[in-house]
Design a protein around this motif. Structure first.
Motif, PDB file in Angstrom:
ATOM      1  N   ARG A  94      60.374 -50.285  52.340  1.00 22.15           N
ATOM      2  CA  ARG A  94      59.903 -50.487  50.962  1.00 22.15           C
ATOM      3  C   ARG A  94      58.909 -51.638  50.900  1.00 22.15           C
ATOM      4  O   ARG A  94      57.957 -51.611  50.115  1.00 22.15           O
ATOM      5  CB  ARG A  94      61.100 -50.737  50.051  1.00 22.15           C
ATOM      6  CG  ARG A  94      60.827 -50.495  48.562  1.00 22.15           C
ATOM      7  CD  ARG A  94      62.086 -50.627  47.717  1.00 22.15           C
ATOM      8  NE  ARG A  94      63.063 -49.613  48.107  1.00 22.15           N
ATOM      9  CZ  ARG A  94      64.259 -49.886  48.625  1.00 22.15           C
ATOM     10  NH1 ARG A  94      64.637 -51.145  48.830  1.00 22.15           N
ATOM     11  NH2 ARG A  94      65.094 -48.919  48.937  1.00 22.15           N
ATOM     12  N   ASP A  95      59.106 -52.660  51.739  1.00 30.80           N
ATOM     13  CA  ASP A  95      58.114 -53.744  51.841  1.00 30.80           C
ATOM     14  C   ASP A  95      56.758 -53.182  52.249  1.00 30.80           C
ATOM     15  O   ASP A  95      55.717 -53.531  51.677  1.00 30.80           O
ATOM     16  CB  ASP A  95      58.546 -54.784  52.875  1.00 30.80           C
ATOM     17  CG  ASP A  95      59.845 -55.499  52.528  1.00 30.80           C
ATOM     18  OD1 ASP A  95      60.283 -55.431  51.365  1.00 30.80           O
ATOM     19  OD2 ASP A  95      60.417 -56.120  53.452  1.00 30.80           O
ATOM     20  N   ALA A  96      56.772 -52.333  53.283  1.00 29.87           N
ATOM     21  CA  ALA A  96      55.525 -51.755  53.785  1.00 29.87           C
ATOM     22  C   ALA A  96      54.865 -50.872  52.730  1.00 29.87           C
ATOM     23  O   ALA A  96      53.639 -50.906  52.550  1.00 29.87           O
ATOM     24  CB  ALA A  96      55.793 -50.950  55.059  1.00 29.87           C
ATOM     25  N   ALA A  97      55.671 -50.088  52.018  1.00 25.57           N
ATOM     26  CA  ALA A  97      55.119 -49.245  50.955  1.00 25.57           C
ATOM     27  C   ALA A  97      54.499 -50.103  49.856  1.00 25.57           C
ATOM     28  O   ALA A  97      53.428 -49.783  49.327  1.00 25.57           O
ATOM     29  CB  ALA A  97      56.217 -48.354  50.379  1.00 25.57           C
ATOM     30  N   GLY A  98      55.161 -51.212  49.542  1.00 26.02           N
ATOM     31  CA  GLY A  98      54.619 -52.113  48.538  1.00 26.02           C
ATOM     32  C   GLY A  98      53.312 -52.748  48.976  1.00 26.02           C
ATOM     33  O   GLY A  98      52.396 -52.944  48.160  1.00 26.02           O
ATOM     34  N   LEU A  99      53.199 -53.062  50.268  1.00 31.87           N
ATOM     35  CA  LEU A  99      51.950 -53.623  50.776  1.00 31.87           C
ATOM     36  C   LEU A  99      50.833 -52.588  50.698  1.00 31.87           C
ATOM     37  O   LEU A  99      49.692 -52.921  50.340  1.00 31.87           O
ATOM     38  CB  LEU A  99      52.141 -54.106  52.217  1.00 31.87           C
ATOM     39  CG  LEU A  99      50.905 -54.707  52.888  1.00 31.87           C
ATOM     40  CD1 LEU A  99      50.337 -55.859  52.073  1.00 31.87           C
ATOM     41  CD2 LEU A  99      51.229 -55.160  54.303  1.00 31.87           C
ATOM     42  N   ILE A 100      51.130 -51.329  51.038  1.00 36.00           N
ATOM     43  CA  ILE A 100      50.134 -50.265  50.901  1.00 36.00           C
ATOM     44  C   ILE A 100      49.630 -50.211  49.464  1.00 36.00           C
ATOM     45  O   ILE A 100      48.419 -50.105  49.212  1.00 36.00           O
ATOM     46  CB  ILE A 100      50.728 -48.912  51.353  1.00 36.00           C
ATOM     47  CG1 ILE A 100      50.949 -48.909  52.870  1.00 36.00           C
ATOM     48  CG2 ILE A 100      49.824 -47.749  50.944  1.00 36.00           C
ATOM     49  CD1 ILE A 100      51.717 -47.706  53.380  1.00 36.00           C
ATOM     50  N   ASP A 101      50.541 -50.300  48.503  1.00 38.05           N
ATOM     51  CA  ASP A 101      50.143 -50.312  47.094  1.00 38.05           C
ATOM     52  C   ASP A 101      49.281 -51.536  46.776  1.00 38.05           C
ATOM     53  O   ASP A 101      48.258 -51.424  46.099  1.00 38.05           O
ATOM     54  CB  ASP A 101      51.385 -50.324  46.196  1.00 38.05           C
ATOM     55  CG  ASP A 101      52.094 -48.991  46.166  1.00 38.05           C
ATOM     56  OD1 ASP A 101      51.504 -47.979  46.601  1.00 38.05           O
ATOM     57  OD2 ASP A 101      53.259 -48.952  45.706  1.00 38.05           O
ATOM     58  N   ALA A 102      49.705 -52.702  47.253  1.00 40.47           N
ATOM     59  CA  ALA A 102      48.973 -53.934  46.963  1.00 40.47           C
ATOM     60  C   ALA A 102      47.562 -53.905  47.538  1.00 40.47           C
ATOM     61  O   ALA A 102      46.643 -54.526  46.986  1.00 40.47           O
ATOM     62  CB  ALA A 102      49.743 -55.137  47.517  1.00 40.47           C
ATOM     63  N   LEU A 103      47.391 -53.200  48.637  1.00 41.90           N
ATOM     64  CA  LEU A 103      46.071 -53.078  49.261  1.00 41.90           C
ATOM     65  C   LEU A 103      45.178 -52.084  48.522  1.00 41.90           C
ATOM     66  O   LEU A 103      43.987 -51.978  48.822  1.00 41.90           O
ATOM     67  CB  LEU A 103      46.226 -52.639  50.722  1.00 41.90           C
ATOM     68  CG  LEU A 103      46.833 -53.687  51.670  1.00 41.90           C
ATOM     69  CD1 LEU A 103      47.289 -53.038  52.971  1.00 41.90           C
ATOM     70  CD2 LEU A 103      45.821 -54.795  51.949  1.00 41.90           C
ATOM     71  N   GLY A 104      45.755 -51.349  47.587  1.00 39.06           N
ATOM     72  CA  GLY A 104      44.984 -50.349  46.850  1.00 39.06           C
ATOM     73  C   GLY A 104      44.775 -49.064  47.614  1.00 39.06           C
ATOM     74  O   GLY A 104      43.891 -48.264  47.268  1.00 39.06           O
ATOM     75  N   LEU A 123      59.728 -45.368  56.641  1.00 43.14           N
ATOM     76  CA  LEU A 123      58.681 -45.300  55.621  1.00 43.14           C
ATOM     77  C   LEU A 123      58.239 -43.849  55.408  1.00 43.14           C
ATOM     78  O   LEU A 123      58.094 -43.389  54.266  1.00 43.14           O
ATOM     79  CB  LEU A 123      57.495 -46.168  56.043  1.00 43.14           C
ATOM     80  CG  LEU A 123      56.257 -46.172  55.151  1.00 43.14           C
ATOM     81  CD1 LEU A 123      56.581 -46.727  53.766  1.00 43.14           C
ATOM     82  CD2 LEU A 123      55.134 -46.985  55.795  1.00 43.14           C
ATOM     83  N   ALA A 124      58.041 -43.127  56.506  1.00 46.84           N
ATOM     84  CA  ALA A 124      57.620 -41.727  56.399  1.00 46.84           C
ATOM     85  C   ALA A 124      58.707 -40.871  55.757  1.00 46.84           C
ATOM     86  O   ALA A 124      58.408 -39.912  55.023  1.00 46.84           O
ATOM     87  CB  ALA A 124      57.267 -41.186  57.778  1.00 46.84           C
ATOM     88  N   LEU A 125      59.980 -41.207  56.008  1.00 46.61           N
ATOM     89  CA  LEU A 125      61.084 -40.450  55.418  1.00 46.61           C
ATOM     90  C   LEU A 125      61.240 -40.741  53.927  1.00 46.61           C
ATOM     91  O   LEU A 125      61.411 -39.823  53.115  1.00 46.61           O
ATOM     92  CB  LEU A 125      62.396 -40.795  56.139  1.00 46.61           C
ATOM     93  CG  LEU A 125      62.548 -40.283  57.568  1.00 46.61           C
ATOM     94  CD1 LEU A 125      63.771 -40.907  58.220  1.00 46.61           C
ATOM     95  CD2 LEU A 125      62.650 -38.763  57.595  1.00 46.61           C
ATOM     96  N   ASP A 126      61.183 -42.016  53.562  1.00 44.78           N
ATOM     97  CA  ASP A 126      61.469 -42.418  52.187  1.00 44.78           C
ATOM     98  C   ASP A 126      60.250 -42.364  51.278  1.00 44.78           C
ATOM     99  O   ASP A 126      60.393 -42.209  50.059  1.00 44.78           O
ATOM    100  CB  ASP A 126      62.030 -43.843  52.164  1.00 44.78           C
ATOM    101  CG  ASP A 126      63.377 -43.962  52.847  1.00 44.78           C
ATOM    102  OD1 ASP A 126      63.989 -42.920  53.148  1.00 44.78           O
ATOM    103  OD2 ASP A 126      63.812 -45.112  53.101  1.00 44.78           O
ATOM    104  N   HIS A 127      59.056 -42.524  51.860  1.00 39.30           N
ATOM    105  CA  HIS A 127      57.819 -42.576  51.064  1.00 39.30           C
ATOM    106  C   HIS A 127      56.752 -41.700  51.728  1.00 39.30           C
ATOM    107  O   HIS A 127      55.680 -42.198  52.103  1.00 39.30           O
ATOM    108  CB  HIS A 127      57.328 -44.020  50.955  1.00 39.30           C
ATOM    109  CG  HIS A 127      58.375 -44.999  50.535  1.00 39.30           C
ATOM    110  ND1 HIS A 127      58.680 -45.263  49.219  1.00 39.30           N
ATOM    111  CD2 HIS A 127      59.221 -45.775  51.280  1.00 39.30           C
ATOM    112  CE1 HIS A 127      59.652 -46.166  49.154  1.00 39.30           C
ATOM    113  NE2 HIS A 127      59.999 -46.490  50.394  1.00 39.30           N
ATOM    114  N   PRO A 128      57.016 -40.411  51.909  1.00 39.71           N
ATOM    115  CA  PRO A 128      56.092 -39.561  52.685  1.00 39.71           C
ATOM    116  C   PRO A 128      54.686 -39.502  52.106  1.00 39.71           C
ATOM    117  O   PRO A 128      53.714 -39.334  52.841  1.00 39.71           O
ATOM    118  CB  PRO A 128      56.770 -38.190  52.653  1.00 39.71           C
ATOM    119  CG  PRO A 128      57.696 -38.232  51.478  1.00 39.71           C
ATOM    120  CD  PRO A 128      58.162 -39.645  51.389  1.00 39.71           C
TER     121      PRO A 128
END
Length: 287
Positions: A94-104, A123-128
């Motif tokens: 979820r941290d990594a997914a949040g960083l992807i969002d923060a990067l736009g 990450l791929a399982l929870d946020h494909p």
């Protein structure tokens, strides 16, 4: 005087993540996730630049409890072997997914090494929808799939170093065991990185919390069988920390994944293999 690349900070998932980047923001977004107790600096700058030269906008970051990102000191040190953990790999994903969002970025090509590979899988399982492609390097679907050799396990359980000199000596000893026997050990690079890592953030308790997250998160094999993200699996054939069975199990679990193994490679990324590894990743992300 010790100099670091300019880092940036993002508030994600209730914590702060520190990261830096290489290449053009218009290039293919590529997120690098590092392993147990490791920091963003363990993705070598030259390796990141090679990826950037091949058309990637590369971002490397410190996981929680590592480097300059948030350390959960209040969580203390988990008892080894206990099923309890202050967080799970799902939280790190979820941290990594949040960083992807923060990067736009709507989504990213995600590359993870060791623990980073486990986080990338999660990450791929929870946020494909956030993962364009997955590259899992020297990793495994679960801690029991490919346990370390006794000697590698002993290095993992070594007593924390008392000071900077001891930290460098321990790093030299550790990589002599888990590194790549088919390639010369770059002792100068190991010492430099160990010193930099100590100066940025020396936190053995944080590493223990990350290890607890691995053990508490269990096996992903069954869920990986339903994963539809294009996947590349890279693994060293001489890895003693996560033996190559872990890579083979990952590739077997994920439909239509591609496995590439490297003779002589252990649980590191030896410089003579960088161009080949970058080539494999680039072919994967371009496809």
């Amino acid at each position: 005087m010790i100099l670091f690349l300019m880092t940036q900070r993002a508030a994600v998932n209730g914590i702060e993540i520190v990261y830096d980047s290489f290449g053009s923001p218009q290039a293919r977004p590529l997120l690098l996730i590092m392993g147990l107790g490791a920091q963003l600096i363990h993705w070598d700058e030259e390796f990141c630049e090679l990826l950037a030269e091949q058309g990637h906008h590369v971002v490397r970051f410190d996981n929680r409890d590592a480097g300059e990102s948030t350390h959960l000191h209040e969580a203390g040190v988990p008892e080894f072997g206990s099923p309890a953990s202050p967080y799970l790999l799902a939280d790190m994903a979820r941290d990594a997914a949040g960083l992807i969002d923060a990067l736009g970025w709507p989504a990213a090509h995600v590359v993870g090494a060791s623990l980073g590979g486990m986080i990338a899988q999660q990450l791929a399982l929870d946020h494909p929808g956030r993962v364009r492609t997955l590259t899992s390097i020297m990793s495994t679907p679960g801690p029991q799939v490919s346990p370390p050799t006794p000697e590698a396990s002993a290095t993992l359980m070594s007593a924390p170093p008392a000071d900077r000199v001891a930290a460098i000596a321990l790093a030299q000893k550790t990589w002599a065991v888990i590194g790549s026997p088919g390639y010369d050990l770059d002792t100068e690079r190991i010492a430099r990185l160990a010193g930099l890592a100590y100066d940025r953030a020396h936190d053995p308790a944080g590493t223990a919390r990350q290890l607890a997250a691995i053990l508490a998160s269990g096996d992903r094999t069954e869920r990986l069988a339903r994963l539809a993200v294009p996947t590349l699996v890279l693994h060293g054939e001489e890895d003693v920390l996560i033996p190559v069975a872990g890579g083979r199990a990952t590739a077997t679990a994920i439909p239509r994944s591609r496995l590439v193994t490297f003779p002589g490679m252990g649980h590191d990324l030896p410089k003579p293999l960088w161009s080949r590894i970058v080539e494999e990743i680039t072919k994967h992300t371009a496809g």
